[in-house]
Design a protein around this motif. Structure first.
Motif, PDB file in Angstrom:
ATOM      1  N   GLY A 411     -10.700 -23.428  56.544  1.00  0.00           N
ATOM      2  CA  GLY A 411     -10.514 -24.350  57.700  1.00  0.00           C
ATOM      3  C   GLY A 411      -9.081 -25.340  57.351  1.00  0.00           C
ATOM      4  N   VAL A 412      -8.089 -24.856  56.612  1.00  0.00           N
ATOM      5  CA  VAL A 412      -6.923 -25.310  56.424  1.00  0.00           C
ATOM      6  C   VAL A 412      -5.949 -24.836  57.911  1.00  0.00           C
ATOM      7  CG1 VAL A 412      -5.062 -25.806  55.150  1.00  0.00           C
ATOM      8  CG2 VAL A 412      -7.169 -25.590  54.082  1.00  0.00           C
ATOM      9  N   CYS A 413      -5.571 -25.761  58.561  1.00  0.00           N
ATOM     10  CA  CYS A 413      -4.511 -25.413  59.254  1.00  0.00           C
ATOM     11  C   CYS A 413      -2.969 -25.531  58.977  1.00  0.00           C
ATOM     12  CB  CYS A 413      -4.559 -26.310  60.546  1.00  0.00           C
ATOM     13  SG  CYS A 413      -6.403 -25.858  61.673  1.00  0.00           S
ATOM     14  N   LEU A 414      -2.075 -24.451  59.151  1.00  0.00           N
ATOM     15  CA  LEU A 414      -0.810 -24.730  58.864  1.00  0.00           C
ATOM     16  C   LEU A 414      -0.289 -24.906  60.370  1.00  0.00           C
ATOM     17  CD1 LEU A 414       1.864 -24.223  57.300  1.00  0.00           C
ATOM     18  CD2 LEU A 414       1.734 -21.718  58.085  1.00  0.00           C
ATOM     19  N   ILE A 415       0.791 -25.831  60.382  1.00  0.00           N
ATOM     20  CA  ILE A 415       1.319 -26.310  61.741  1.00  0.00           C
ATOM     21  C   ILE A 415       2.882 -26.360  61.538  1.00  0.00           C
ATOM     22  CG2 ILE A 415       1.603 -28.434  63.375  1.00  0.00           C
ATOM     23  CD1 ILE A 415      -1.208 -29.407  62.384  1.00  0.00           C
ATOM     24  N   THR A 416       3.563 -25.715  62.441  1.00  0.00           N
ATOM     25  CA  THR A 416       5.058 -25.518  62.320  1.00  0.00           C
ATOM     26  C   THR A 416       5.542 -25.853  63.851  1.00  0.00           C
ATOM     27  OG1 THR A 416       5.022 -23.239  63.256  1.00  0.00           O
ATOM     28  CG2 THR A 416       4.655 -23.237  61.148  1.00  0.00           C
ATOM     29  N   GLN A 417       6.675 -26.260  63.933  1.00  0.00           N
ATOM     30  CA  GLN A 417       7.259 -26.661  65.101  1.00  0.00           C
ATOM     31  C   GLN A 417       7.066 -25.565  66.266  1.00  0.00           C
ATOM     32  OE1 GLN A 417       8.686 -29.673  65.678  1.00  0.00           O
ATOM     33  NE2 GLN A 417       8.383 -29.186  67.573  1.00  0.00           N
TER      34      GLN A 417
END
Length: 424
Positions: A411-417
């Motif tokens: 359930g970990v979200c990786l967020i990039t531009q």
């Protein structure tokens, strides 16, 4: 608990040694975190890069010559080393060589394997007449270790190669090089990533796994690299080719990590982490925010050296109901501004700005991130330089999160531009 005094051992062997760090790995399991940087250049612990741990271990062990072989997406890593590791001085018989993969008039290959990366740079480390031993290191693990003690075991055992190893579960061992040893820790067999790894004698579920740390005498290593390079069937890899050959035709010694692990006060375990997945990366960073983290980064006797960006102190502003700048059970680095927002159980790198009425929980936020107003973020890793728009909520709707970002099984979200730019 008394401090482990591994670092106080005799320095003579370390001063005759060169550390050769293999830092060209892609780290593809870290997904978009390694889109523009190699795994050793990935940020860790608020201000460090992963490679800083191997480099600091070498320096703290008394090794005065270091070489780093780079290949994949190397600019971020090279820039970091130029800024943070530029204090080695030739007039003190010190050196810090950065060795990018390159082509020559007679050889058009890039590095084809771990052994090939060392082979193509023989001319560099062989030019140092005061180097008698090579300590080959992986540049993508988190741990504290005194290499002098491993050098001592190598010499005392009369080994051709000494391999750093640690105990892992039988299931985890499938991703490592695994070794059989006798009662004196002489390696009798070495298998690279076996489907059915052999266990330690007397144990049903523990295996001895290679840490990717090898000690050789310089001349023996040069001989073996040249022999391997002449073999057209070789994959030019330490774990697949050189180490099995030496196990079968020479003497290979296992050095257990527990013998040379540097434990600071409060550290109960022999700490070693791969952080090769987003989930592992998340948990290792979050652990640093706990009351007694498994890894102590406050130990002045074994400092982790890095490039320290010039930045003002962290600042927490606004103190009114619903708009109070605060951080609890968190690590907040220099240059951060927590403006009327709440940060819980999170780790913020340098120059992060969290605007008013926002909340962060279990968030790993890399440098130069700007988080807008009325934002709610839970269980996230945010890449460097991302601008989080006003009102964004992540961590409440698993299906929506998975559509918009990379979401792990935990359930970990990786967020990039790039992901933010695709939002409606």
């Amino acid at each position: 608990m008394a401090k482990n005094k591994a670092f106080s051992s005799n320095r003579r062997l370390a001063e005759k040694s060169m550390a050769f760090v293999l830092a060209g790995g892609r780290g593809s399991r870290l997904k978009d975190l390694t889109e523009i940087r190699t795994k050793p250049a990935v940020f860790f612990g608020g201000k460090f890069r992963i490679i800083d741990f191997a480099l600091s271990n070498a320096m703290n062990s008394g090794i005065k010559r270091i070489g780093v072989a780079t290949q994949y997406k190397q600019h971020s890593l090279i820039r970091h080393m130029q800024r943070g590791w530029n204090f080695y001085r030739a007039e003190r018989n010190e050196s810090f060589d950065i060795m990018p993969a390159s082509q020559t008039m007679s050889d058009s290959r890039w590095y084809e394997g771990t052994a090939d990366a060392v082979y193509q740079n023989i001319h560099i480390f062989d030019s140092y007449s005061n180097v008698e031993y090579l300590v080959i290191l992986a540049g993508d693990h988190i741990y504290k270790m005194d290499y002098e003690m491993m050098l001592e075991e190598h010499v005392n055992a009369g080994a051709d190669v000494t391999i750093g190893c640690l105990e892992v579960s039988k299931e985890d061992a499938k991703g490592f090089g695994v070794m059989h040893v006798d009662k004196n820790d002489v390696i009798t067999d070495f298998l690279e990533k076996p489907d059915n790894p052999p266990t330690i004698p007397g144990s049903k579920d523990k295996c001895l796994a290679s840490m990717g740390i090898y000690v050789f005498s310089k001349q023996f290593l040069i001989e073996q690299l040249k022999r391997d390079a002449a073999d057209p069937e070789s994959e030019r890899d330490f774990g697949k080719n050189l180490i099995p050959y030496i196990v079968n035709n020479g003497k290979a010694q296992a050095h257990r990590f527990t013998k040379s692990c540097v434990r600071s006060e409060g550290e109960e375990e022999s700490y070693w982490r791969d952080v090769g997945t987003i989930d592992a990366y998340m948990e290792a960073n979050l652990d640093l925010t706990t009351f007694e983290p498994a890894l102590n980064l406050y130990d002045k006797d074994w400092p982790i050296w890095t490039y320290s960006e010039l930045a003002p102190s962290a600042k927490f502003i606004h103190d009114e109901v619903g708009r109070r700048g605060a951080a609890v059970n968190s690590c907040v680095s220099a240059g951060c501004i927590i403006s009327g927002s709440r940060v819980d159980q999170s780790l913020l790198f340098t120059n992060v700005y969290v605007h008013s009425y926002s909340s962060l929980k279990r968030a790993i936020v890399l440098p130069d991130v700007d988080i807008g107003e009325v934002v709610q973020l839970t269980n996230v890793v945010i890449d460097r330089g991302v601008k989080i728009p006003k009102g964004l909520a992540v961590g409440n709707d698993p299906e929506l999160d998975a559509k918009r970002f990379y979401r792990t099984e935990n359930g970990v979200c990786l967020i990039t531009q790039a992901m933010i730019d695709k939002l409606d």
